[in-house]
Design an enzyme around this catalytic site. Sequence first.
Site, mmCIF file in Angstrom:
data_model
loop_
_atom_site.group_PDB
_atom_site.id
_atom_site.type_symbol
_atom_site.label_atom_id
_atom_site.label_comp_id
_atom_site.label_asym_id
_atom_site.label_seq_id
_atom_site.Cartn_x
_atom_site.Cartn_y
_atom_site.Cartn_z
ATOM 1 N NE ARG A 184 -8.802 -2.125 17.470
ATOM 2 C CZ ARG A 184 -8.434 -1.723 16.250
ATOM 3 N NH1 ARG A 184 -8.782 -2.439 15.180
ATOM 4 N NH2 ARG A 184 -7.779 -0.597 16.084
ATOM 5 C CB SER A 208 4.150 2.824 13.536
ATOM 6 O OG SER A 208 2.848 2.917 14.053
ATOM 7 C CE LYS A 213 6.688 -0.937 11.613
ATOM 8 N NZ LYS A 213 7.440 -1.138 10.364
ATOM 9 C CE1 TYR A 233 -3.261 2.892 0.679
ATOM 10 C CE2 TYR A 233 -2.705 2.783 3.024
ATOM 11 C CZ TYR A 233 -3.372 3.389 1.976
ATOM 12 O OH TYR A 233 -4.159 4.485 2.232
ATOM 13 C CE1 TYR A 269 3.715 -3.290 12.183
ATOM 14 C CE2 TYR A 269 2.434 -1.883 13.674
ATOM 15 C CZ TYR A 269 3.130 -2.067 12.489
ATOM 16 O OH TYR A 269 3.259 -1.015 11.598
HETATM 17 P P1 NAD Z 1 1.590 -3.592 3.110
HETATM 18 O O1 NAD Z 1 1.377 -4.915 3.738
HETATM 19 O O2 NAD Z 1 0.624 -3.118 2.096
HETATM 20 O O3 NAD Z 1 3.059 -3.518 2.453
HETATM 21 C C1 NAD Z 1 4.147 -4.220 2.981
HETATM 22 C C2 NAD Z 1 4.801 -4.955 1.822
HETATM 23 O O4 NAD Z 1 5.941 -5.668 2.314
HETATM 24 C C3 NAD Z 1 3.896 -5.991 1.165
HETATM 25 O O5 NAD Z 1 3.932 -5.809 -0.235
HETATM 26 C C4 NAD Z 1 4.497 -7.338 1.570
HETATM 27 O O6 NAD Z 1 4.299 -8.317 0.584
HETATM 28 C C5 NAD Z 1 5.954 -6.956 1.746
HETATM 29 N N1 NAD Z 1 6.707 -7.790 2.686
HETATM 30 C C6 NAD Z 1 6.403 -8.124 3.967
HETATM 31 N N2 NAD Z 1 7.379 -8.885 4.490
HETATM 32 C C7 NAD Z 1 8.316 -9.025 3.534
HETATM 33 C C8 NAD Z 1 9.563 -9.691 3.472
HETATM 34 N N3 NAD Z 1 10.027 -10.407 4.497
HETATM 35 N N4 NAD Z 1 10.271 -9.635 2.328
HETATM 36 C C9 NAD Z 1 9.825 -8.924 1.261
HETATM 37 N N5 NAD Z 1 8.645 -8.285 1.259
HETATM 38 C C10 NAD Z 1 7.909 -8.331 2.389
HETATM 39 O O7 NAD Z 1 1.736 -2.540 4.300
HETATM 40 P P2 NAD Z 1 1.798 -0.954 4.264
HETATM 41 O O8 NAD Z 1 0.564 -0.436 4.900
HETATM 42 O O9 NAD Z 1 2.188 -0.496 2.917
HETATM 43 O O10 NAD Z 1 2.984 -0.715 5.303
HETATM 44 C C11 NAD Z 1 4.315 -0.441 4.880
HETATM 45 C C12 NAD Z 1 5.178 -0.194 6.109
HETATM 46 O O11 NAD Z 1 4.631 0.893 6.865
HETATM 47 C C13 NAD Z 1 5.256 -1.365 7.087
HETATM 48 O O12 NAD Z 1 6.558 -1.403 7.620
HETATM 49 C C14 NAD Z 1 4.261 -0.999 8.168
HETATM 50 O O13 NAD Z 1 4.573 -1.590 9.384
HETATM 51 C C15 NAD Z 1 4.447 0.511 8.217
HETATM 52 N N6 NAD Z 1 3.289 1.237 8.762
HETATM 53 C C16 NAD Z 1 2.072 1.097 8.173
HETATM 54 C C17 NAD Z 1 0.976 1.794 8.696
HETATM 55 C C18 NAD Z 1 -0.392 1.636 8.074
HETATM 56 O O14 NAD Z 1 -1.369 2.003 8.725
HETATM 57 N N7 NAD Z 1 -0.529 1.143 6.860
HETATM 58 C C19 NAD Z 1 1.139 2.619 9.805
HETATM 59 C C20 NAD Z 1 2.406 2.733 10.382
HETATM 60 C C21 NAD Z 1 3.486 2.043 9.834
HETATM 61 N N1 UDP Z 2 -12.033 1.107 14.638
HETATM 62 C C1 UDP Z 2 -13.378 0.819 14.741
HETATM 63 N N2 UDP Z 2 -13.877 -0.217 14.010
HETATM 64 C C2 UDP Z 2 -13.103 -0.967 13.173
HETATM 65 C C3 UDP Z 2 -11.730 -0.655 13.077
HETATM 66 C C4 UDP Z 2 -11.223 0.389 13.822
HETATM 67 O O1 UDP Z 2 -14.100 1.476 15.484
HETATM 68 O O2 UDP Z 2 -13.613 -1.901 12.558
HETATM 69 C C5 UDP Z 2 -11.480 2.234 15.408
HETATM 70 C C6 UDP Z 2 -10.375 1.830 16.374
HETATM 71 O O3 UDP Z 2 -10.942 1.515 17.627
HETATM 72 C C7 UDP Z 2 -9.522 3.101 16.427
HETATM 73 C C8 UDP Z 2 -9.708 3.738 15.049
HETATM 74 O O4 UDP Z 2 -10.874 3.140 14.497
HETATM 75 O O5 UDP Z 2 -10.042 3.979 17.377
HETATM 76 C C9 UDP Z 2 -8.526 3.502 14.124
HETATM 77 O O6 UDP Z 2 -8.250 2.118 14.110
HETATM 78 P P1 UDP Z 2 -7.181 1.497 13.115
HETATM 79 O O7 UDP Z 2 -7.087 0.035 13.433
HETATM 80 O O8 UDP Z 2 -7.515 1.896 11.724
HETATM 81 O O9 UDP Z 2 -5.827 2.258 13.493
HETATM 82 P P2 UDP Z 2 -4.961 2.252 14.848
HETATM 83 O O10 UDP Z 2 -5.839 1.844 15.973
HETATM 84 O O11 UDP Z 2 -3.892 1.295 14.583
HETATM 85 O O12 UDP Z 2 -4.505 3.661 14.998
#
Ligand code: NAD
Ligand code: UDP
Length: 341
Positions: free
Chosen positions: A297, A128, A157, A14, A153
């Site tokens: 949750r 994160s 980080k 993503y 998880y």
């Molecule tokens: P995502 O799952 O869409 O993308 C992660 C990608 O990494 C995927 O394409 C997956 O196939 C690949 N991957 C996972 N493990 C791998 C490995 N061992 N080798 C090669 N490829 C691997 O997730 P995202 O939302 O795009 O997140 C990207 C990064 O951002 C992650 O490190 C995640 O922890 C961090 N992050 C995401 C969020 C969020 O809300 N999406 C928030 C904070 C931090």
């Molecule tokens: N949340 C919710 N219903 C859902 C998923 C999330 O009410 O099905 C709420 C959750 O309690 C939080 C907010 O939405 O307050 C954001 O949740 P998310 O999992 O997207 O992000 P994070 O909690 O990791 O910041």
Amino acid sequence: MVQQKIIVTGGAGYIGSHTTVALQNAGYRVVILDNLSNSDKDSMDGIVRITGVRPEFEHIDCTDRTAMHRIFERHRDAIGVIHFAALKAVGESVEKPLLYYRNNLGGLMNVLDMMTEFKIPYLVFSSSATVYGVPDKLPVTEDTPLQPATSPYGQTKVMGENIIADTVVANSGLSATLLRYFNPIGAHPSGEIGERPNGVPNNLMPYICQAAAGVRECLCVFGDDYDTPDGFCIRDYIDINDLANAHVAAMRHLQSGATGVNVFNLGTGCGQSVMQLIRAFEKATGVTIPHKITSRRAGDVPAIYANACRAEQILGWRAVVPLHETLASAWRWQQKITKSK
Ligand code: NAD
Ligand code: UDP
């Protein structure tokens, strides 16, 4: 002009796919390393449709040290790495902690080893807001004390940030930027790439979109009795394209001579409650979200949002996409993937 090469691990996912678009638009050449464990190669086609350029793709698991050595040798001319590759499901990490430590930290350590061996100087790391735990004061700045992580998880980080800091001390040729994302949402405005959660979404935004599309019957809102103005949890929802652009700014900042470890919050600075987000989505799209209030949750932080001033002052970056546009892009993407199923 020779294009500078950036290795993007997890680039099929993503945030990685949107960042690849931003990097290519900024003139970089991108090589994606991904094992496709949580993504699809279709995202490459979306990137080509948007930018006209197909990033190089290496199907590889970052935890496979031998394969990583081979790939980094091939791309030893890269100037930097953006490391997204990680597993990110909080609940799954509680059930399978070793999978998360092995994947997220094993992959990171291989990346650091290869960067050291092949003298690649710049690292940008996906961290994160989870590292702040339940903060005492809002908004959180980069100097807000970190709290013990509430899940394996989150722990990956916190530990990832520490591993990078220690490696930068030991390797004077390496500088790094830790980007602490708040809640990325939305899709590319073209509708060509977006978020594709596997199975039932854990996160609010994809759940809202699926409930709007009728893929899910009803959104459960987790708790209405928090100590917040309307009783619902508060988060800082940031547009995915804004977030992607911050990676380009971070890489340029490193290239301009920033040394050591740099830390930036990436958020809008505005908190939205769950109910405010639902109402904003309904207003932006004209679609009603069936929802019901359920119990809290476990592990949810009542409220968190960013002070993102440091990124503005130092990177010259700030979030600019208005929330209604982000929500419309999320809905456009949802409609496209619902149709294609
Ligand atoms: P995502 O799952 O869409 O993308 C992660 C990608 O990494 C995927 O394409 C997956 O196939 C690949 N991957 C996972 N493990 C791998 C490995 N061992 N080798 C090669 N490829 C691997 O997730 P995202 O939302 O795009 O997140 C990207 C990064 O951002 C992650 O490190 C995640 O922890 C961090 N992050 C995401 C969020 C969020 O809300 N999406 C928030 C904070 C931090
Ligand atoms: N949340 C919710 N219903 C859902 C998923 C999330 O009410 O099905 C709420 C959750 O309690 C939080 C907010 O939405 O307050 C954001 O949740 P998310 O999992 O997207 O992000 P994070 O909690 O990791 O910041």
